[in-house]
Write a protein that holds these residues in place. Structure first.
Motif, short mmCIF file in Angstrom:
data_model
loop_
_atom_site.label_atom_id
_atom_site.label_comp_id
_atom_site.label_asym_id
_atom_site.label_seq_id
_atom_site.Cartn_x
_atom_site.Cartn_y
_atom_site.Cartn_z
N GLY A 65 0.78 -1.24 0.00
CA GLY A 65 0.00 0.00 0.00
C GLY A 65 0.80 1.29 0.00
N SER A 66 2.11 1.23 -0.21
CA SER A 66 2.92 2.45 -0.16
C SER A 66 3.15 3.03 -1.55
N GLU A 67 3.71 4.22 -1.58
CA GLU A 67 3.99 4.89 -2.85
C GLU A 67 5.27 5.70 -2.73
N LYS A 68 5.87 6.01 -3.89
CA LYS A 68 7.12 6.77 -3.92
C LYS A 68 7.15 7.60 -5.19
N LEU A 69 7.75 8.79 -5.10
CA LEU A 69 7.89 9.69 -6.23
C LEU A 69 9.32 9.59 -6.77
N TYR A 70 9.42 9.32 -8.07
CA TYR A 70 10.72 9.21 -8.75
C TYR A 70 10.91 10.42 -9.66
N LYS A 71 12.13 10.94 -9.65
CA LYS A 71 12.48 12.09 -10.49
C LYS A 71 13.45 11.60 -11.55
N ILE A 72 13.16 11.92 -12.81
CA ILE A 72 14.00 11.51 -13.93
C ILE A 72 14.60 12.76 -14.56
N GLN A 73 15.93 12.77 -14.70
CA GLN A 73 16.63 13.88 -15.34
C GLN A 73 16.46 13.78 -16.86
N THR A 74 15.81 14.76 -17.47
CA THR A 74 15.49 14.68 -18.90
C THR A 74 16.01 15.88 -19.68
N ALA A 75 17.08 16.50 -19.22
CA ALA A 75 17.59 17.73 -19.84
C ALA A 75 17.93 17.55 -21.32
N ASP A 76 18.43 16.40 -21.73
CA ASP A 76 18.84 16.18 -23.12
C ASP A 76 17.76 15.52 -23.97
N VAL A 77 16.58 15.30 -23.41
CA VAL A 77 15.50 14.62 -24.13
C VAL A 77 14.60 15.66 -24.79
N LYS A 78 14.29 15.45 -26.06
CA LYS A 78 13.47 16.42 -26.79
C LYS A 78 11.97 16.12 -26.69
N ASN A 79 11.56 14.85 -26.80
CA ASN A 79 10.14 14.55 -26.87
C ASN A 79 9.61 13.70 -25.72
N LYS A 80 9.95 12.41 -25.73
CA LYS A 80 9.38 11.49 -24.75
C LYS A 80 10.43 10.55 -24.18
N ILE A 81 10.13 10.06 -22.98
CA ILE A 81 10.98 9.05 -22.36
C ILE A 81 10.18 7.76 -22.19
N ILE A 82 10.89 6.66 -22.10
CA ILE A 82 10.31 5.37 -21.75
C ILE A 82 10.71 5.09 -20.31
N PHE A 83 9.74 4.80 -19.47
CA PHE A 83 9.98 4.43 -18.08
C PHE A 83 9.62 2.96 -17.93
N GLU A 84 10.58 2.17 -17.44
CA GLU A 84 10.38 0.72 -17.29
C GLU A 84 10.39 0.33 -15.82
N ILE A 85 9.54 -0.63 -15.50
CA ILE A 85 9.56 -1.29 -14.20
C ILE A 85 9.74 -2.78 -14.47
N ILE A 86 10.76 -3.37 -13.87
CA ILE A 86 11.08 -4.78 -14.09
C ILE A 86 10.89 -5.50 -12.76
N GLN A 87 9.90 -6.41 -12.72
CA GLN A 87 9.62 -7.19 -11.51
C GLN A 87 10.05 -8.63 -11.75
#
Length: 111
Positions: A65-87
């Motif tokens: 039941g918990s949650e966490k906020l992740y910050k992704i550094q995207t200074a060099d990205v122009k359009n979109k990022i892909i975020f992956e979760i591997i379980q």
């Protein structure tokens, strides 16, 4: 060898930082997972820096039941990022919500 579940979502990179909130919607079990982010247009999928609580993260564990906020550094990205979760060995994928108010650009719920 256990089951490996790789879930991805695309997030717009509008600023130099993108925020992704990950929520463990399971009320009984912890979820262990690895996180990865990269530029969608990158040919070699060079990882972007992912932080939680001001520490660089590659693997994490969310309690029931918990949650966490992740910050992704995207200074060099122009359009979109892909975020992956591997379980590894547990979990049933993710649910993604992009219609959010507040700091996060996207909310990901671990099943």
């Amino acid at each position: 060898m256990g089951k490996r579940n790789v879930s991805r979502c695309t997030v717009p990179a509008r600023n130099e930082e993108v925020f992704v909130k990950v929520v463990n919607s399971n009320e009984q079990n912890s979820r262990q997972f690895a996180v990865n982010a990269y530029d969608k247009e990158s040919e070699n999928k060079t990882p972007l820096l992912v932080f939680a609580e001001d520490k660089q993260m590659k693997k994490d564990n969310l309690g029931p039941g918990s949650e966490k906020l992740y910050k992704i550094q995207t200074a060099d990205v122009k359009n979109k990022i892909i975020f992956e979760i591997i379980q590894e060995g547990s979990g049933g994928g993710i649910g993604v919500s992009t219609n959010n108010k507040g700091l996060s650009n996207v909310v990901i719920r671990l099943k």
